[in-house]
Design a protein around this motif. Structure first.
Motif, PDB file in Angstrom:
ATOM      1  N   GLN A   1      44.547  42.812  45.080  1.00 41.40           N
ATOM      2  CA  GLN A   1      45.392  42.402  46.202  1.00 41.40           C
ATOM      3  C   GLN A   1      45.298  40.897  46.452  1.00 41.40           C
ATOM      4  OE1 GLN A   1      44.634  44.856  49.656  1.00 41.40           O
ATOM      5  NE2 GLN A   1      46.222  46.291  49.046  1.00 41.40           N
ATOM      6  N   HIS A   2      44.096  40.332  46.383  1.00 42.63           N
ATOM      7  CA  HIS A   2      43.960  38.888  46.576  1.00 42.63           C
ATOM      8  C   HIS A   2      44.765  38.122  45.530  1.00 42.63           C
ATOM      9  CE1 HIS A   2      39.903  39.408  48.850  1.00 42.63           C
ATOM     10  NE2 HIS A   2      40.920  39.430  49.678  1.00 42.63           N
ATOM     11  N   LYS A   3      44.664  38.547  44.282  1.00 42.74           N
ATOM     12  CA  LYS A   3      45.396  37.865  43.203  1.00 42.74           C
ATOM     13  C   LYS A   3      46.906  38.062  43.376  1.00 42.74           C
ATOM     14  CE  LYS A   3      41.561  36.570  41.276  1.00 42.74           C
ATOM     15  NZ  LYS A   3      41.039  35.223  41.448  1.00 42.74           N
ATOM     16  N   THR A   4      47.313  39.257  43.804  1.00 41.57           N
ATOM     17  CA  THR A   4      48.739  39.513  44.048  1.00 41.57           C
ATOM     18  C   THR A   4      49.265  38.623  45.164  1.00 41.57           C
ATOM     19  OG1 THR A   4      48.487  41.805  43.315  1.00 41.57           O
ATOM     20  CG2 THR A   4      50.437  41.292  44.638  1.00 41.57           C
TER      21      THR A   4
ATOM     22  N   THR B   1      36.490  38.851  33.084  1.00 41.35           N
ATOM     23  CA  THR B   1      37.567  38.332  32.242  1.00 41.35           C
ATOM     24  C   THR B   1      38.898  38.501  32.977  1.00 41.35           C
ATOM     25  OG1 THR B   1      38.003  40.457  31.184  1.00 41.35           O
ATOM     26  CG2 THR B   1      36.313  39.038  30.157  1.00 41.35           C
ATOM     27  N   PHE B   2      39.945  37.932  32.401  1.00 39.20           N
ATOM     28  CA  PHE B   2      41.291  38.086  32.945  1.00 39.20           C
ATOM     29  C   PHE B   2      41.655  39.562  33.031  1.00 39.20           C
ATOM     30  CE2 PHE B   2      45.878  38.524  32.507  1.00 39.20           C
ATOM     31  CZ  PHE B   2      46.350  37.614  33.441  1.00 39.20           C
ATOM     32  N   ALA B   3      41.383  40.309  31.961  1.00 37.53           N
ATOM     33  CA  ALA B   3      41.712  41.745  31.914  1.00 37.53           C
ATOM     34  C   ALA B   3      40.919  42.521  32.959  1.00 37.53           C
ATOM     35  CB  ALA B   3      41.448  42.301  30.519  1.00 37.53           C
ATOM     36  N   GLN B   4      39.635  42.226  33.116  1.00 41.29           N
ATOM     37  CA  GLN B   4      38.821  42.909  34.127  1.00 41.29           C
ATOM     38  C   GLN B   4      39.321  42.600  35.537  1.00 41.29           C
ATOM     39  OE1 GLN B   4      35.101  41.191  32.857  1.00 41.29           O
ATOM     40  NE2 GLN B   4      34.350  43.159  32.084  1.00 41.29           N
ATOM     41  N   THR B   5      39.751  41.365  35.748  1.00 39.86           N
ATOM     42  CA  THR B   5      40.228  40.956  37.062  1.00 39.86           C
ATOM     43  C   THR B   5      41.517  41.677  37.428  1.00 39.86           C
ATOM     44  OG1 THR B   5      39.186  38.782  36.890  1.00 39.86           O
ATOM     45  CG2 THR B   5      41.035  38.979  38.420  1.00 39.86           C
ATOM     46  N   PHE B   6      42.484  41.685  36.519  1.00 41.24           N
ATOM     47  CA  PHE B   6      43.804  42.224  36.826  1.00 41.24           C
ATOM     48  C   PHE B   6      43.987  43.704  36.486  1.00 41.24           C
ATOM     49  CE2 PHE B   6      44.573  37.690  36.937  1.00 41.24           C
ATOM     50  CZ  PHE B   6      45.370  37.573  38.060  1.00 41.24           C
ATOM     51  N   PHE B   7      43.134  44.237  35.614  1.00 41.65           N
ATOM     52  CA  PHE B   7      43.309  45.630  35.197  1.00 41.65           C
ATOM     53  C   PHE B   7      42.031  46.460  35.352  1.00 41.65           C
ATOM     54  CE2 PHE B   7      46.110  42.926  32.601  1.00 41.65           C
ATOM     55  CZ  PHE B   7      47.321  43.352  33.106  1.00 41.65           C
ATOM     56  N   GLY B   8      41.030  45.910  36.043  1.00 36.48           N
ATOM     57  CA  GLY B   8      39.740  46.577  36.179  1.00 36.48           C
ATOM     58  C   GLY B   8      39.668  47.615  37.279  1.00 36.48           C
ATOM     59  N   GLY B   9      40.658  47.680  38.140  1.00 34.10           N
ATOM     60  CA  GLY B   9      40.668  48.718  39.155  1.00 34.10           C
ATOM     61  C   GLY B   9      40.096  48.328  40.510  1.00 34.10           C
ATOM     62  N   ASP B  10      39.603  47.108  40.664  1.00 37.86           N
ATOM     63  CA  ASP B  10      39.103  46.675  41.972  1.00 37.86           C
ATOM     64  C   ASP B  10      40.303  46.274  42.834  1.00 37.86           C
ATOM     65  OD1 ASP B  10      38.110  45.167  44.189  1.00 37.86           O
ATOM     66  OD2 ASP B  10      36.262  44.765  43.080  1.00 37.86           O
ATOM     67  N   GLN B  11      40.622  47.125  43.802  1.00 37.32           N
ATOM     68  CA  GLN B  11      41.827  46.924  44.624  1.00 37.32           C
ATOM     69  C   GLN B  11      41.765  45.649  45.463  1.00 37.32           C
ATOM     70  OE1 GLN B  11      44.754  48.653  44.416  1.00 37.32           O
ATOM     71  NE2 GLN B  11      43.681  49.466  42.645  1.00 37.32           N
ATOM     72  N   GLU B  12      40.589  45.303  45.968  1.00 46.87           N
ATOM     73  CA  GLU B  12      40.455  44.091  46.786  1.00 46.87           C
ATOM     74  C   GLU B  12      40.789  42.853  45.969  1.00 46.87           C
ATOM     75  OE1 GLU B  12      37.127  41.625  49.378  1.00 46.87           O
ATOM     76  OE2 GLU B  12      36.575  43.534  48.479  1.00 46.87           O
ATOM     77  N   ILE B  13      40.212  42.756  44.780  1.00 45.23           N
ATOM     78  CA  ILE B  13      40.483  41.610  43.907  1.00 45.23           C
ATOM     79  C   ILE B  13      41.955  41.586  43.522  1.00 45.23           C
ATOM     80  CG2 ILE B  13      40.078  40.652  41.603  1.00 45.23           C
ATOM     81  CD1 ILE B  13      37.153  41.553  41.879  1.00 45.23           C
TER      82      ILE B  13
ATOM     83  N   PHE C   1      47.713  46.695  55.535  1.00 41.71           N
ATOM     84  CA  PHE C   1      47.304  47.993  56.069  1.00 41.71           C
ATOM     85  C   PHE C   1      46.396  48.758  55.105  1.00 41.71           C
ATOM     86  CE2 PHE C   1      50.887  47.130  58.845  1.00 41.71           C
ATOM     87  CZ  PHE C   1      50.354  47.509  60.074  1.00 41.71           C
ATOM     88  N   SER C   2      46.454  48.432  53.824  1.00 39.73           N
ATOM     89  CA  SER C   2      45.578  49.103  52.858  1.00 39.73           C
ATOM     90  C   SER C   2      44.515  48.160  52.301  1.00 39.73           C
ATOM     91  CB  SER C   2      46.409  49.681  51.706  1.00 39.73           C
ATOM     92  OG  SER C   2      47.014  48.637  50.969  1.00 39.73           O
ATOM     93  N   HIS C   3      44.454  46.941  52.825  1.00 38.78           N
ATOM     94  CA  HIS C   3      43.495  45.954  52.320  1.00 38.78           C
ATOM     95  C   HIS C   3      42.134  46.168  52.969  1.00 38.78           C
ATOM     96  CE1 HIS C   3      42.226  42.303  50.397  1.00 38.78           C
ATOM     97  NE2 HIS C   3      41.824  41.794  51.544  1.00 38.78           N
ATOM     98  N   ALA C   4      41.105  46.302  52.148  1.00 40.89           N
ATOM     99  CA  ALA C   4      39.751  46.505  52.655  1.00 40.89           C
ATOM    100  C   ALA C   4      38.807  45.534  51.961  1.00 40.89           C
ATOM    101  CB  ALA C   4      39.313  47.937  52.410  1.00 40.89           C
ATOM    102  N   HIS C   5      37.732  45.232  52.621  1.00 42.98           N
ATOM    103  CA  HIS C   5      36.721  44.332  52.062  1.00 42.98           C
ATOM    104  C   HIS C   5      35.481  45.114  51.655  1.00 42.98           C
ATOM    105  CE1 HIS C   5      38.406  40.265  52.868  1.00 42.98           C
ATOM    106  NE2 HIS C   5      39.202  40.977  53.636  1.00 42.98           N
ATOM    107  N   GLY C   6      35.672  46.231  50.992  1.00 42.32           N
ATOM    108  CA  GLY C   6      34.575  47.018  50.459  1.00 42.32           C
ATOM    109  C   GLY C   6      33.713  47.639  51.533  1.00 42.32           C
ATOM    110  N   ASP C   7      32.456  47.879  51.173  1.00 40.78           N
ATOM    111  CA  ASP C   7      31.500  48.489  52.095  1.00 40.78           C
ATOM    112  C   ASP C   7      30.891  47.385  52.954  1.00 40.78           C
ATOM    113  OD1 ASP C   7      29.933  50.393  53.299  1.00 40.78           O
ATOM    114  OD2 ASP C   7      28.381  50.325  51.736  1.00 40.78           O
ATOM    115  N   HIS C   8      31.612  47.000  53.976  1.00 36.63           N
ATOM    116  CA  HIS C   8      31.214  45.886  54.834  1.00 36.63           C
ATOM    117  C   HIS C   8      30.796  46.426  56.197  1.00 36.63           C
ATOM    118  CE1 HIS C   8      31.581  42.188  57.173  1.00 36.63           C
ATOM    119  NE2 HIS C   8      31.546  41.537  56.028  1.00 36.63           N
ATOM    120  N   PRO C   9      29.713  45.864  56.785  1.00 36.11           N
ATOM    121  CA  PRO C   9      29.276  46.358  58.094  1.00 36.11           C
ATOM    122  C   PRO C   9      30.324  46.192  59.200  1.00 36.11           C
ATOM    123  CG  PRO C   9      27.827  44.594  57.294  1.00 36.11           C
ATOM    124  CD  PRO C   9      28.852  44.846  56.252  1.00 36.11           C
ATOM    125  N   GLY C  10      31.190  45.211  59.067  1.00 33.30           N
ATOM    126  CA  GLY C  10      32.232  44.976  60.071  1.00 33.30           C
ATOM    127  C   GLY C  10      33.580  45.529  59.650  1.00 33.30           C
ATOM    128  N   ALA C  11      33.582  46.587  58.845  1.00 35.91           N
ATOM    129  CA  ALA C  11      34.823  47.125  58.281  1.00 35.91           C
ATOM    130  C   ALA C  11      35.835  47.516  59.357  1.00 35.91           C
ATOM    131  CB  ALA C  11      34.520  48.322  57.390  1.00 35.91           C
TER     132      ALA C  11
END
Length: 187
Positions: free
Chosen positions: A75-78, A61-73, A119-129
């Protein structure tokens, strides 16, 4: 990777139009609208398609996207919101509707803030992190430098109205380099 490559195309268009402006070439003056157009379209694209599980195309939902705590999502939306707003401001500024010098600040500030966010943007647990973090650090450094040079260029333009600024050329060149880096970006 598609989103990064598309952003690279947009940044190449922006960079080429900014090179024209840096050299003061009157030909193709319509290209001054490439930057605001690319930012606005890129911002809307990022808001919608940056994360396939998030609002508005995913199951979140909109609330989960913007207030759910997933920093990657978040940052992308920001990035998407900032790109759209700065694109709109630049469009109005380049039309001459926002002539005050303060309206020159959002674009370089966006580059600086976006660069810092990388500098703080990450793509989660990615093999090429590690590789991704290196790309982001390089792009972040160039974005901060580009934004800073654009700020200096705007200040110098006010101080020395007749002199072309090397800072403006540095800004345009760095935008082109970031665009090329995004074009060949891979995870």
């Amino acid at each position: 990777e598609f989103n990064h490559h598309l952003a690279g195309v947009f940044l190449l268009l922006i960079g080429l139009s900014e090179v024209r402006q840096a050299f003061g070439w009157p030909a193709l003056s319509w290209t001054r609208f490439l930057l605001p157009g690319a930012l606005a379209v890129g911002g809307v694209f990022l808001l919608i398609w940056s994360d396939h599980d998030s609002w508005p195309i995913g199951s979140m939902t909109f609330a989960q996207t913007f207030f759910g705590g997933d920093q990657e999502i978040l940052q992308h939306k920001t990035y998407g919101v900032l790109a759209f707003v700065v694109g709109a401001v630049e469009f109005l500024r380049r039309l001459g509707w926002c002539a005050n010098a303060a309206w020159m600040v959002p674009l370089p500030l966006f580059a600086i803030i976006g660069g810092l966010m990388l500098f703080s943007h990450a793509h989660g647990d990615h093999p090429g992190a590690h590789k991704i973090a290196w790309h982001h650090a390089l792009m972040g450094t160039m974005a901060i430098t580009a934004g800073s040079s654009k700020l200096v260029s705007g200040w110098r333009a006010r101080q020395l109205a007749t002199e072309r600024s090397y800072w403006e050329l540095l800004w345009a060149s760095l935008v082109l380099i970031i665009g090329l880096q995004l074009l060949i970006y891979s995870e």
